[in-house]
Design an enzyme around this catalytic site. Structure first.
Site, PDB file in Angstrom:
ATOM      1  N   ARG A  43       0.870  -1.186   0.000  1.00  9.28           N
ATOM      2  CA  ARG A  43       0.000   0.000   0.000  1.00  9.28           C
ATOM      3  C   ARG A  43       0.901   1.230   0.000  1.00  9.28           C
ATOM      4  NH1 ARG A  43      -3.581  -0.257   5.045  1.00  9.28           N
ATOM      5  NH2 ARG A  43      -4.831  -1.713   3.841  1.00  9.28           N
TER       6      ARG A  43
ATOM      7  N   ARG B 225      -1.386   6.790   9.495  1.00 11.14           N
ATOM      8  CA  ARG B 225      -1.473   6.271   8.120  1.00 11.14           C
ATOM      9  C   ARG B 225      -1.526   7.395   7.079  1.00 11.14           C
ATOM     10  NH1 ARG B 225      -3.699   0.876   8.231  1.00 11.14           N
ATOM     11  NH2 ARG B 225      -2.916  -0.114  10.119  1.00 11.14           N
TER      12      ARG B 225
ATOM     13  N   LYS C  59      -3.300   1.495  14.946  1.00  5.86           N
ATOM     14  CA  LYS C  59      -3.324   2.363  13.776  1.00  5.86           C
ATOM     15  C   LYS C  59      -3.969   3.713  14.106  1.00  5.86           C
ATOM     16  CE  LYS C  59      -5.816  -0.480  11.195  1.00  5.86           C
ATOM     17  NZ  LYS C  59      -6.798  -1.081  10.261  1.00  5.86           N
TER      18      LYS C  59
ATOM     19  N   LYS D 248      -5.529   7.397  12.095  1.00  2.90           N
ATOM     20  CA  LYS D 248      -5.908   7.928  10.778  1.00  2.90           C
ATOM     21  C   LYS D 248      -6.258   9.411  10.844  1.00  2.90           C
ATOM     22  CE  LYS D 248      -7.471   3.484   9.078  1.00  2.90           C
ATOM     23  NZ  LYS D 248      -8.594   2.660   8.583  1.00  2.90           N
TER      24      LYS D 248
ATOM     25  N   CYS E  44     -15.289  -3.201   0.016  1.00  5.82           N
ATOM     26  CA  CYS E  44     -13.872  -3.430   0.343  1.00  5.82           C
ATOM     27  C   CYS E  44     -13.346  -4.574  -0.522  1.00  5.82           C
ATOM     28  CB  CYS E  44     -13.723  -3.787   1.811  1.00  5.82           C
ATOM     29  SG  CYS E  44     -14.367  -5.429   2.185  1.00  5.82           S
TER      30      CYS E  44
ATOM     31  N   CYS F  26      -7.867 -10.833   1.039  1.00  3.83           N
ATOM     32  CA  CYS F  26      -7.914 -10.414   2.445  1.00  3.83           C
ATOM     33  C   CYS F  26      -8.051 -11.617   3.380  1.00  3.83           C
ATOM     34  CB  CYS F  26      -9.074  -9.452   2.672  1.00  3.83           C
ATOM     35  SG  CYS F  26      -9.134  -8.954   4.407  1.00  3.83           S
TER      36      CYS F  26
ATOM     37  N   CYS G  25     -16.205  -8.064   6.355  1.00  2.00           N
ATOM     38  CA  CYS G  25     -16.148  -8.402   7.778  1.00  2.00           C
ATOM     39  C   CYS G  25     -16.373  -7.114   8.566  1.00  2.00           C
ATOM     40  CB  CYS G  25     -14.800  -9.055   8.127  1.00  2.00           C
ATOM     41  SG  CYS G  25     -13.464  -7.890   8.431  1.00  2.00           S
TER      42      CYS G  25
ATOM     43  N   CYS H  96     -13.694  -1.822   6.202  1.00  2.97           N
ATOM     44  CA  CYS H  96     -12.822  -1.087   5.277  1.00  2.97           C
ATOM     45  C   CYS H  96     -13.586  -0.378   4.165  1.00  2.97           C
ATOM     46  CB  CYS H  96     -11.794  -2.034   4.669  1.00  2.97           C
ATOM     47  SG  CYS H  96     -10.834  -2.906   5.916  1.00  2.97           S
TER      48      CYS H  96
HETATM   49 FE1  SRM Z   1      -8.822  -1.931   6.217  1.00  4.35          FE
HETATM   50  C1  SRM Z   1      -7.375  -4.503   7.853  1.00  4.35           C
HETATM   51  C2  SRM Z   1      -8.105  -3.329   3.255  1.00  4.35           C
HETATM   52  C3  SRM Z   1      -9.649   0.973   4.693  1.00  4.35           C
HETATM   53  C4  SRM Z   1     -10.441  -0.918   9.071  1.00  4.35           C
HETATM   54  N1  SRM Z   1      -7.845  -3.607   5.652  1.00  4.35           N
HETATM   55  C5  SRM Z   1      -7.283  -4.531   6.490  1.00  4.35           C
HETATM   56  C6  SRM Z   1      -6.469  -5.575   5.699  1.00  4.35           C
HETATM   57  C7  SRM Z   1      -5.064  -5.063   5.586  1.00  4.35           C
HETATM   58  C8  SRM Z   1      -6.533  -7.021   6.238  1.00  4.35           C
HETATM   59  C9  SRM Z   1      -5.434  -7.446   7.185  1.00  4.35           C
HETATM   60  O1  SRM Z   1      -5.259  -6.811   8.247  1.00  4.35           O
HETATM   61  O2  SRM Z   1      -4.760  -8.407   6.870  1.00  4.35           O
HETATM   62  C10 SRM Z   1      -7.224  -5.471   4.330  1.00  4.35           C
HETATM   63  C11 SRM Z   1      -6.416  -5.893   3.108  1.00  4.35           C
HETATM   64  C12 SRM Z   1      -7.321  -6.409   2.017  1.00  4.35           C
HETATM   65  C13 SRM Z   1      -6.625  -6.572   0.726  1.00  4.35           C
HETATM   66  O3  SRM Z   1      -6.420  -7.740   0.313  1.00  4.35           O
HETATM   67  O4  SRM Z   1      -6.286  -5.583   0.091  1.00  4.35           O
HETATM   68  C14 SRM Z   1      -7.738  -4.053   4.382  1.00  4.35           C
HETATM   69  N2  SRM Z   1      -8.730  -1.263   4.338  1.00  4.35           N
HETATM   70  C15 SRM Z   1      -8.489  -2.022   3.226  1.00  4.35           C
HETATM   71  C16 SRM Z   1      -8.735  -1.246   1.950  1.00  4.35           C
HETATM   72  C17 SRM Z   1      -7.798  -1.619   0.818  1.00  4.35           C
HETATM   73  C18 SRM Z   1     -10.213  -1.435   1.544  1.00  4.35           C
HETATM   74  C19 SRM Z   1     -10.580  -0.999   0.150  1.00  4.35           C
HETATM   75  O5  SRM Z   1     -11.321  -1.776  -0.467  1.00  4.35           O
HETATM   76  O6  SRM Z   1     -10.196   0.072  -0.314  1.00  4.35           O
HETATM   77  C20 SRM Z   1      -8.584   0.185   2.505  1.00  4.35           C
HETATM   78  C21 SRM Z   1      -7.157   0.633   2.468  1.00  4.35           C
HETATM   79  C22 SRM Z   1      -6.988   1.968   3.063  1.00  4.35           C
HETATM   80  C23 SRM Z   1      -5.639   2.578   2.871  1.00  4.35           C
HETATM   81  O7  SRM Z   1      -5.300   2.876   1.721  1.00  4.35           O
HETATM   82  O8  SRM Z   1      -4.979   2.816   3.884  1.00  4.35           O
HETATM   83  C24 SRM Z   1      -9.012  -0.009   3.955  1.00  4.35           C
HETATM   84  N3  SRM Z   1      -9.782  -0.222   6.804  1.00  4.35           N
HETATM   85  C25 SRM Z   1     -10.151   0.801   5.968  1.00  4.35           C
HETATM   86  C26 SRM Z   1     -11.152   1.614   6.598  1.00  4.35           C
HETATM   87  C27 SRM Z   1     -11.877   2.787   5.952  1.00  4.35           C
HETATM   88  C28 SRM Z   1     -11.158   4.084   6.157  1.00  4.35           C
HETATM   89  O9  SRM Z   1     -10.139   4.166   6.831  1.00  4.35           O
HETATM   90  O10 SRM Z   1     -11.677   5.080   5.630  1.00  4.35           O
HETATM   91  C29 SRM Z   1     -11.395   1.063   7.848  1.00  4.35           C
HETATM   92  C30 SRM Z   1     -12.479   1.526   8.865  1.00  4.35           C
HETATM   93  C31 SRM Z   1     -12.138   2.766   9.568  1.00  4.35           C
HETATM   94  C32 SRM Z   1     -11.443   2.485  10.876  1.00  4.35           C
HETATM   95  O11 SRM Z   1     -10.240   2.337  10.862  1.00  4.35           O
HETATM   96  O12 SRM Z   1     -12.159   2.371  11.886  1.00  4.35           O
HETATM   97  C33 SRM Z   1     -10.515  -0.085   7.974  1.00  4.35           C
HETATM   98  N4  SRM Z   1      -8.849  -2.564   8.140  1.00  4.35           N
HETATM   99  C34 SRM Z   1      -9.609  -2.039   9.148  1.00  4.35           C
HETATM  100  C35 SRM Z   1      -9.421  -2.838  10.345  1.00  4.35           C
HETATM  101  C36 SRM Z   1     -10.080  -2.605  11.724  1.00  4.35           C
HETATM  102  C37 SRM Z   1      -9.327  -1.643  12.561  1.00  4.35           C
HETATM  103  C38 SRM Z   1      -9.842  -1.544  13.971  1.00  4.35           C
HETATM  104  O13 SRM Z   1     -10.055  -0.420  14.431  1.00  4.35           O
HETATM  105  O14 SRM Z   1     -10.031  -2.573  14.620  1.00  4.35           O
HETATM  106  C39 SRM Z   1      -8.537  -3.891   9.987  1.00  4.35           C
HETATM  107  C40 SRM Z   1      -8.030  -5.031  10.891  1.00  4.35           C
HETATM  108  C41 SRM Z   1      -7.046  -4.583  11.909  1.00  4.35           C
HETATM  109  O15 SRM Z   1      -6.476  -3.496  11.863  1.00  4.35           O
HETATM  110  O16 SRM Z   1      -6.830  -5.381  12.823  1.00  4.35           O
HETATM  111  C42 SRM Z   1      -8.217  -3.689   8.597  1.00  4.35           C
HETATM  112 FE1  SF4 Z   2     -10.824  -7.493   4.650  1.00  2.75          FE
HETATM  113 FE2  SF4 Z   2     -12.726  -7.085   6.418  1.00  2.75          FE
HETATM  114 FE3  SF4 Z   2     -11.330  -5.038   5.506  1.00  2.75          FE
HETATM  115 FE4  SF4 Z   2     -13.022  -6.204   3.908  1.00  2.75          FE
HETATM  116  S1  SF4 Z   2     -13.581  -5.148   5.805  1.00  2.75           S
HETATM  117  S2  SF4 Z   2     -10.921  -5.687   3.378  1.00  2.75           S
HETATM  118  S3  SF4 Z   2     -12.915  -8.301   4.551  1.00  2.75           S
HETATM  119  S4  SF4 Z   2     -10.526  -6.674   6.736  1.00  2.75           S
END
Ligand code: SRM
Ligand code: SF4
Length: 584
Positions: free
Chosen positions: A87, A157, A222, A224, A447, A453, A492, A496
């Site tokens: 990323r 981030r 993390k 943001k 997402c 993922c 899930c 995201c």
């Molecule tokens: Fe996310 C984890 C994809 C935005 C909350 N996110 C992941 C992972 C890296 C899975 C992992 O931990 O192994 C996913 C990778 C999937 C893949 O194969 O690409 C993933 N997140 C994404 C992306 C690519 C979704 C998309 O379709 O665009 C976004 C990448 C953002 C970036 O460029 O940095 C993405 N993730 C978000 C958002 C939305 C936002 O920030 O606007 C959230 C919700 C907002 C928040 O943070 O509350 C988000 N991602 C998470 C979480 C839960 C965090 C938490 O507070 O518990 C995880 C899991 C974790 O961190 O343990 C996670």
């Molecule tokens: Fe993966 Fe869950 Fe984030 Fe979708 S919402 S990219 S399934 S960690």
């Protein structure tokens, strides 16, 4: 500028107990180096071992494998086909054509999916990079002035910024603040340069303050940050820990209202986790931006929960210590008092597609990219579209830049009048402009989920296009052809795809099963409420059919779907007490 608070200032506010293992590994990592360098040479496995598996995240990479073929490889007694997802760091989402051409070529030559995936946080991801190509990837990025430092892991981030370059004269200045905040809060360790760019290790002593802001254990979780220009809340402030809302007078940026403590993730069945909107701390003149950003980060660094990672984000710290206590501490550390918030209004979130002429006289073309996936498609579902080739052809002649939006779309920005026709022609020829895309499709987002993922419980990106086909037909049947509902799917409850700020949010529960949440608003200021649990795909359609039929028949003039479901009593509004947010 750096904080003097490397020690915990108020231990009473620190959660006692055995620290999470991530704390040990950060402490032992020698400022994020671990043994990544050695591990990279180990070709017995395609993956990273022990702590390095986690540590590479702070360098912007996640270890993954293709879940579609995992079982088959297991049967053949093969290890999963390990690879990394990268990323990039792209504050404000801006990338120039030279950089685009470099990432386009790398995706073709060295990634197993061949795609560039635009994310919900204004950057791009490569999926499927094998171990022998990882270093080359970082060197390729570096050769065009890009990197992936701190786009994952317990750090600040990629910093978001409202992406529309034309709506306001403030955009350039807001973008500069997003970049300054990103630089200011970056890890200062030289680990990235040493490991990936072969730079010499500079010897340091215990006395050297290597990470004055993040600390030697970095953040508890993390973090943001955004800079947003009302009335467009395109970056969804309530998903973020720290937001700077631009306030202007006479067209000049004078400062920011500061919003702290948003976040969307939760865990099914764990009521101690919940989505939460950010609290408004008040207004600051713009010259205090970096001091306030630093004070919020260091307060969260020192007070955030390092025992339970599920309750470690700023939103939980605020609820545990009290928002007023947190705010007072930020004021004390920064030596600045917040003044009363200035008035502003968010009215919408989505991107506006097509051409607009900017205040700079240049033209800007926003392209709708379904799921942010830039790839040449040729399959039964998606038909034939050469999106990636089209983008490459545009990049070859484009003299402006590209701006990635937080809704997974892309703006070809800064096009002169004479280049407008050729850019439009290239975009149309390659399927990057399609006049038939419905409002509903443009209001839908998912997402990544399967197959890359590891946390996905249900499909999201692969489910969305077909779901939208069906929803379009339902809306048409119910007399709503030109209307749309903000519909978001996440595989899930991590959220995201920001389903927890959607009018209809589908949150993956298991294969083909979703929890259905209803009732955010157009401005994204409200978290939706659980409506039905464990709904299968047919159930999703019949619920949307019934709900949209009622919306069509009973709505007030111009009433949005999310407002209607609350007024009609279909779901209650989640008001302020997020601790009482009930979910399955
Ligand atoms: Fe996310 C984890 C994809 C935005 C909350 N996110 C992941 C992972 C890296 C899975 C992992 O931990 O192994 C996913 C990778 C999937 C893949 O194969 O690409 C993933 N997140 C994404 C992306 C690519 C979704 C998309 O379709 O665009 C976004 C990448 C953002 C970036 O460029 O940095 C993405 N993730 C978000 C958002 C939305 C936002 O920030 O606007 C959230 C919700 C907002 C928040 O943070 O509350 C988000 N991602 C998470 C979480 C839960 C965090 C938490 O507070 O518990 C995880 C899991 C974790 O961190 O343990 C996670
Ligand atoms: Fe993966 Fe869950 Fe984030 Fe979708 S919402 S990219 S399934 S960690």
């Amino acid at each position: 500028m750096s904080s003097n608070f490397t020690q915990v200032e108020n231990p009473v506010l620190v959660v006692e107990g055995k620290q999470a293992d991530n704390e040990r590994l950060k402490a032992e990592s020698d400022y994020l180096r671990g043994t990544i360098k050695e591990d990279l040479q180990d070709r017995m496995t395609g993956g990273f071992t022990s702590d390095n598996f986690q540590l590479i995240r702070t360098h912007g990479m996640y270890q993954q494998d293709d879940r579609d073929i995992r079982a088959e490889r297991q049967k053949q007694k093969l290890e999963p086909l390990h690879n990394v997802m990268l990323r990039a760091r792209l504050p404000g989402g801006i990338i120039n054509p030279t950089q685009w051409l470099a990432i386009d070529k790398f995706a073709d030559d060295y990634t197993s999916y061949g795609s560039i995936r635009l994310t919900t946080r204004q950057t791009f991801q490569f999926h499927g990079v094998l171990k022998p190509n990882i270093k080359l990837m970082h060197q390729t990025l570096n050769s065009v002035g890009l990197d992936s430092i701190a786009t994952a892991g317990d750090v600040n981030r990629n910093v978001l910024c409202t992406s529309n370059p034309v709506e306001s004269t403030l955009h350039q200045e807001a973008y500069e603040w997003a970049t300054k905040i990103s630089e200011h809060l970056l890890p200062k360790t030289r680990a990235y340069a040493e490991i990936w760019l072969d730079e010499e290790k500079v010897e340091t002593t215990e006395a050297d303050e290597i990470e004055p802001i993040l600390g030697s254990n970095y953040l508890p979780r993390k973090f943001k940050t955004t800079v947003v220009i009302p009335p467009n809340n395109d970056i969804d402030v309530h998903a973020n820990d720290l937001n700077f809302v631009a306030i202007s007078e006479g067209g000049e940026l004078i400062g920011f209202n500061v919003l702290v403590g948003g976040g969307l993730a939760m865990t099914h069945g764990d009521k101690a986790t919940y989505p939460r909107c950010a609290d408004d701390f008040g207004f600051i003149p713009k010259e205090h931006t970096l001091a306030i950003a630093e004070a919020v980060v260091t307060t969260q660094r020192d007070w955030g929960n390092r025992v339970n990672r599920k309750n470690a984000k700023t939103k939980y710290t605020l609820d545990r210590v009290g928002a007023d206590t947190f705010k007072a501490e930020v004021e004390r550390r920064a030596g600045i008092e917040f003044s009363e918030s200035r008035s502003y209004e968010f009215t919408h979130r989505g991107d506006s597609f097509g051409w607009v002429e900017g205040i700079d006289g240049k033209n800007h073309l926003t392209l709708f990219i379904e799921n942010g996936r830039i790839l040449d498609f040729n399959d039964a579902n998606s038909g034939s579209k050469a999106l990636k080739t089209g983008m490459r052809e545009i990049a070859k002649i484009h003299k402006g830049d590209f701006r990635l939006t937080a809704n997974q779309n892309l703006i070809v920005a800064g096009v002169s009048a004479e280049d407008k026709a050729i850019i439009e022609q290239l975009a149309r020829e390659h399927g990057l402009i399609n006049d038939g895309v419905s409002n509903q499709r443009k209001s839908s987002m998912a997402c990544v989920a399967f197959p890359t993922c590891p946390l996905a419980m249900a499909e999201a990106e692969r489910y969305l296009p077909g779901l939208v086909d069906d929803v379009e037909a339902i809306l048409e049947k119910n007399g709503l052809k030109d209307d749309s509902i903000i519909l978001r799917v996440t595989g899930c409850p991590n959220g995201c795809g920001r389903a927890m700020l959607a009018e209809i949010g589908l949150v993956g529960k298991g294969p083909g099963k979703y929890n259905m949440y209803l009732g955010s608003d157009l401005a994204g200021s409200r978290v939706p409420k659980l409506y039905k649990e464990n709904v299968d795909e047919a159930g999703v359609l019949s619920e949307i059919d019934a709900l949209s039929a009622r919306w069509s028949a009973e709505r007030n003039d111009g009433e949005a779907f999310g407002d209607f479901v609350i007024r009609a009593g279909i779901v209650e509004q989640v008001i302020v007490s997020f601790r009482d947010f009930h979910h399955a």
